[in-house]
Design an enzyme around this catalytic site. Sequence first.
Site, PDB file in Angstrom:
ATOM      1  N   SER B  46       7.088  -1.999   9.016  1.00 41.91           N
ATOM      2  CA  SER B  46       6.253  -2.946   8.273  1.00 41.91           C
ATOM      3  C   SER B  46       6.799  -4.366   8.333  1.00 41.91           C
ATOM      4  O   SER B  46       6.119  -5.322   7.997  1.00 41.91           O
ATOM      5  CB  SER B  46       6.169  -2.531   6.801  1.00 41.91           C
ATOM      6  OG  SER B  46       5.473  -1.316   6.682  1.00 41.91           O
ATOM      7  N   GLY B 238       1.956  -6.724   8.527  1.00 40.53           N
ATOM      8  CA  GLY B 238       0.962  -7.784   8.640  1.00 40.53           C
ATOM      9  C   GLY B 238      -0.282  -7.649   7.801  1.00 40.53           C
ATOM     10  O   GLY B 238      -0.327  -6.946   6.793  1.00 40.53           O
ATOM     11  N   CYS B 263       0.500   1.597   1.150  1.00 35.36           N
ATOM     12  CA  CYS B 263       0.777   0.208   1.547  1.00 35.36           C
ATOM     13  C   CYS B 263      -0.353  -0.345   2.425  1.00 35.36           C
ATOM     14  O   CYS B 263      -1.455  -0.517   1.955  1.00 35.36           O
ATOM     15  CB  CYS B 263       2.138   0.107   2.222  1.00 35.36           C
ATOM     16  SG  CYS B 263       2.740  -1.579   2.261  1.00 35.36           S
ATOM     17  N   GLN B 267      -4.472  -0.880   1.743  1.00 36.92           N
ATOM     18  CA  GLN B 267      -5.275  -2.075   1.986  1.00 36.92           C
ATOM     19  C   GLN B 267      -6.429  -1.771   2.943  1.00 36.92           C
ATOM     20  O   GLN B 267      -7.550  -2.253   2.754  1.00 36.92           O
ATOM     21  CB  GLN B 267      -4.387  -3.199   2.568  1.00 36.92           C
ATOM     22  CG  GLN B 267      -3.309  -3.666   1.595  1.00 36.92           C
ATOM     23  CD  GLN B 267      -2.140  -4.351   2.296  1.00 36.92           C
ATOM     24  OE1 GLN B 267      -2.178  -4.612   3.501  1.00 36.92           O
ATOM     25  NE2 GLN B 267      -1.096  -4.639   1.539  1.00 36.92           N
ATOM     26  N   HIS B 348       5.612   2.283  -2.296  1.00 37.29           N
ATOM     27  CA  HIS B 348       6.176   3.270  -1.376  1.00 37.29           C
ATOM     28  C   HIS B 348       6.759   4.489  -2.081  1.00 37.29           C
ATOM     29  O   HIS B 348       7.943   4.514  -2.372  1.00 37.29           O
ATOM     30  CB  HIS B 348       7.234   2.614  -0.487  1.00 37.29           C
ATOM     31  CG  HIS B 348       6.631   1.674   0.496  1.00 37.29           C
ATOM     32  ND1 HIS B 348       6.264   2.068   1.762  1.00 37.29           N
ATOM     33  CD2 HIS B 348       6.257   0.385   0.379  1.00 37.29           C
ATOM     34  CE1 HIS B 348       5.716   1.039   2.401  1.00 37.29           C
ATOM     35  NE2 HIS B 348       5.701   0.005   1.578  1.00 37.29           N
ATOM     36  N   GLU B 350       7.531   7.148  -0.855  1.00 39.03           N
ATOM     37  CA  GLU B 350       8.555   7.795  -0.012  1.00 39.03           C
ATOM     38  C   GLU B 350       9.903   7.119  -0.194  1.00 39.03           C
ATOM     39  O   GLU B 350      10.920   7.622   0.313  1.00 39.03           O
ATOM     40  CB  GLU B 350       8.142   7.754   1.460  1.00 39.03           C
ATOM     41  CG  GLU B 350       8.416   6.448   2.208  1.00 39.03           C
ATOM     42  CD  GLU B 350       7.430   5.328   1.878  1.00 39.03           C
ATOM     43  OE1 GLU B 350       6.577   5.518   0.990  1.00 39.03           O
ATOM     44  OE2 GLU B 350       7.523   4.244   2.500  1.00 39.03           O
TER      45      GLU B 350
END
Lengths: 1068, 374
Positions: B46, B238, B263, B267, B348, B350
Amino acid sequence: MPKRTDLRRILIIGSGPIVIGQACEFDYSGTQGCRALREEGFEVVLVNSNPATIMTDPDLADRTYVEPLTPEFVAKIIERERPQALLPTLGGQTGLNIAVALAEDGTLDRFGVELIGAKLEAIRKAEDRALFKQAMERIGLALPRSGHAHTLDEARAIVEDVGYPAIIRPSFTLGGTGGSIAHTPDELERAVRWGLQTSPLGSILVEQSVIGWKEFELEVMRDLADNVVIICSIENVDPMGVHTGDSVTVAPAQTLTDKEYQLMRDASIAIIREIGVETGGSNIQFAVNPEDGRLVVIEMNPRVSRSSALASKATGFPIAKIAAKLAVGFTLDEVRNDITRETPASFEPAIDYCVVKFPRWAFEKFPEADRTLGTQMKSVGEVMAIGRTFKEALQKSIRSLEQDRWGLTLDRPLDGDELRRLLSVPNPDRIFAVGDAYRAGLTTADIQSMTRIDPWFLENMREIVAFEPRIAEAALTDGDVLRRAKQLGFADRRIADLTAATEAAVRARRLEQGIRVTFKTVDTCAAEFVAHTPYLYSTYEEEDEAPPTARPKVVILGSGPNRIGQGVEFDYCCVHAAFALRDLGVEAIMVNCNPETVSTDYDTSDRLYFEPLTLEDVLNIVERERPLGVVVQFGGQTPLKLAVPLRDAGVPILGTSPDAIDRAEDRKRFNALIAELGLNQAAGTTVRSLPEAQTVATTIGYPVLVRPSYVLGGRAMRLVHDDQDLREYMGEAVQVSAEHPVLIDKFLEDALEIDVDAVADAERVVVGGVMEHIEKAGIHSGDAACALPPYSLGEGQVRELRAQTRALARALGVIGLINVQFAIRGDLIYVLEVNPRASRTVPFVSKAIGQPLAKIATAVMLGRSLSTYTGLEERELSHIAVKESVFPFVKFPGVDVVLGPEMKSTGEVMGIDRDFRKAYLKAQIAAGETLPASGTVFISVRNRDRRQVTSLAKRLADMGFTLVATDGTARVLKRHGMPVEVIHKVGEGHRPNVVDLLEGGQIAVVFNTPEDGRARKDSAIIRRTAVAQNVAYYTTVDGIQAAIGAIEALLKGEHRVRSLQEYHAGLR
Amino acid sequence: MSTTWLVLRDGRTFRGRPLGAVGEGSGEVIFNTAMQGYQEILTDPSYRGQIVAMTYPMIGNYGVNEEDVESRRPWVNGFIVKEASAIASNFRAGTSLDDYLRRHGIVGIQDIDTRALTRHLRDHGAQDGIISSVETDPRGLLERARALPGLIGRDLVAEVTADAPYGWSEGRWELSRGYVAPPPPRFKVVAYDCGIKFNILRQLSTVGCDVTVVPAATPAADVLVRKPDGVFLSNGPGDPEGVPYLIESVRGLLGRVPIFGICLGHQILGLAAGGRTYKLPFGHHGANHPVKDLVTGKVEITAQNHGFAVEPDSVSRLGWEPTHVNLNDTTCEGLRHREWPVFSVQYHPEASPGPHDANYLFHRFTDLMTRNGG
């Protein structure tokens, strides 16, 4: 979940006197607790026996009880105040133990008091090692292998399993008292015996050693909705085997990967849930095997602890305050983060600096004590330093200690053997020895094998040492080298040492080069959000983010680490100064480096600089802030010794001038002052060599009092009886020289001693309190018990003492506080000492008379007239307050407990009641001396006291006590027809002797006044045994007299409790 | 010691010392407030297109090991620390941070006032910048920084996604055993790889998912043909609007199969639902963000790494409801559809690095698949 509405009045229990393992961190937590609860509209009832605290300020609670911290007294307060709830988690182990006792004996149920924060079951599960072990097993966490023992045989059986070395931990003691490490069967026997003795339950845990494993602590918060957050992780530089209170520690953890850290975090959350601590802060300790990362749980404190205070200061997250709010029903997300204002308290602080905590020991006060560090805490205080790197923070912490150490070195030649010993056996000098070891060419691997300190810390220390040659070579010529040195945390003073320049020259060179300190904010969030509280630390970075305000401001210099002679009393005064400045609309700027204190709470002052109290660091602040002035009167010797250098640097000193301070300290000038005023003082003078000393001593006559000039707490002060004593002292103890002069005074035998505290402005001097010592002259005023008002002085004498105090204050031009120590012998009043500054007794006096002297003094220093205060002038008190001292002897086996001119107490308590005996009794109970109502009294007095012993013994016999005495004393008593049993002295070789009786629990109280000088060594074993057996003991005839009076009061009737607010209301 | 420069688009310049590879790195400069876990951060795809500044000043203390990786290599465009540790001290440590960065060609800078940088980014927004240990004149760097493309509208996913589908067989990490084998799978899951973190895959397999990872450009039909019990939409770098093809694919999946997004995946769901995303001034990058679960009322401490967010109002009319909210700034942290078996979180669960508080969401996913007949 919102605030509970079913509660109205809440009881908070404080932690009592400052002792090793329980210091002013609990003043900090209690103070925060009181404020947080009152902010929410609750009535707070507070009980704490320690008058030197901020929390016992009558302004901080609705009802403040300065009463002994025993279940009996607290039960009386509960009965009287009927609180709905008791918050037991803010008063350390003492507060927690009392809450447990009251829950167990049914008092809480009887009066319908709910334990909030932690329920009884949770406290038991966390504190009882067997229950704790079971709980950990339930959630799959490992502990070191261990077993419980109540006898030596049981302990031996467990060691069969866990092997040597084994750790012995007594149950329910604080600061690891009574804990030790046994490497051999012999050591085991000693360790077990001592452990069983110190545990109130007579039970110990015998545990597998994980010595050398890495040690970590997590500070955990939980709310009633079961939200859990970790406030801070702490890693100990000293690995397992050294009590965390005696370890150099670092926040946050440095050497854990995220995976390992999260294992620890998960474990902490599981633990707080399993133990069932409902709300508030808990502290959980872990050990990690450096070889494979294996994790074991060491222990959990289901309450706010010393580490929580450190964590609060290290992160800006006020654990105690938020714990109090959670206890009354709020959830973490309902409480705001004061620093960011925008974000909630339900988060985990992000740190973008490094915090180092360094303990401060007081072994110089106890030369006979074992300096080895182990599982029992021995330090009396600590400092915290903040830097951008570990190297910078470590070096800042070293100079914060005020031990005249400026770098990572012991600054003396060390041979290989000594170096190896210093590294392999934990001791207060070890970290410094690491520096010297690198200088001696040892490698990180060598040092690690001896110290078991993680190589990461060692390598950082190596980097510090490795840069020193660069400094020596080029710091004064190359700006880059100098800048780098400052970034590594080197003090100007250390750079001066390395470059053979003066500190002033280094400073000048540095400023010339444009190398200026920058200040950064402690903001809980690593700058992610805007911080609204200027809680600052210095570093050498690019950006300074907290420019001074345009407001008028005053800098208050704090008192640094707690030590014997300088403790919470001075912090009390500094905090009051800050409050007073706020009231006056002046910006209060606090400078201090002690994480345990209220003064280093970010909302005590308008601006907090968490910085070392050295000239360099203070000048950095003052030159930037340009305050109206600096307050040096309140922080004890720490700021006082900066007064002259600061003045010389052009810094305005508020209140009494540095010159007046010097006049009071400099013997010649002081003598002239006393002569000018026509007052008396004991004959004496300053000497600079041994022959000079001998001449003076012979002229004025032995015994004499000797001490180095400019000391605090009677450091190295000694009563000297003959020439041999004097030679020893001058040669070994102080190494007298022209640079290190020594004061010699005629000792006023059998004189009464009196302390007077007063406050003065340009026109008036108001005496706040006249305190009569219980013990006669010769015992340090910080150790002596005292009574306010005086209990044996005549009115005329008191009037004269006041008049002399006024005259002295006027002559010195005191603006602010002054303390005078007098002695009275026969009809003569002698001035012993004048201290134109806050004294140790200021909080005690303030609480006894109901006037905040330090606050008033601050206002006066800023130009306010004393005439604006009404009711200040001496008022008739309808009560009497007695101060008693508490001592750390239980922690130092082998040290004689007899008192003398060198101060040894760590803390104090106050007993307050209608008459002296009751007040003294309360003070004794509060100090932990259990005076018996019946039983056997052991009496042994020195020759000089034999005249008085008869009447005292008679009073005891009249009350039904059995008397036991050694031969000499017994003969005197028998001659007066008193029934007395004779007991053998220890050295006589006959059994049973007095120590046997003590160990057999057959003596209820020890009255023993030892002979002077070398003869006293013979009887030391008696007093030591009394301490170890927790039997009350008195070593002066005055103390014995007062104790007997207290026993009489004890037999007469029930204790009564009353709040300070009520006592004070009676004065108006 | 040679000089290394960090120059931001708005002209703010820092002078430091080199770290890692010698050369230049450019990208959006952001700060991360996690105090440990730098290795996971470096290898989190990411961060593609970004230069990461660590606010914690001492980085590299425990070195770099072989286990704590979140993808096959580090992806950051540059790395900024106050002090890189000269020693790596940990029983698992293999190499030092500096070595690792050098080996992977990542240009870094150390010895700068990272707190000043952080405050600057906080006040002026995350922005493009260049680290250079070769350029001697920062003025030239400024010109080039100004010419950098920024993140808006760019497809960085294409740089990090897998070339071809692959399976996954690693479970969770245990101290003494490392990554253990997962339990036998109960669910068939297709995971879109937009730069997926390994720990998501480890968590999915630990809760019983047989995961097939597919490239981000895989059309919906190719996924549906595998008849998965659920589809997972991963994190990634991004701007979500830079990957219209993925939004398109997700539209084709909505309502047809249980979906869980994390994440960037969250979106993408928001956009596929017809909502809007926007750029945050400096994003959320760290391991301490409080998120409230609006269903249970409980607060979890979460790991976060995102610069864009979903406007919850833009999807609430379209059948979606917010499930989680960030307590620091009230941004949307979670969504679910009122009827379809779809939910997502912005943060997150995880972790890696970060707290495990939100791990329950993986069970929520399996519960959803169970309820959906999986």
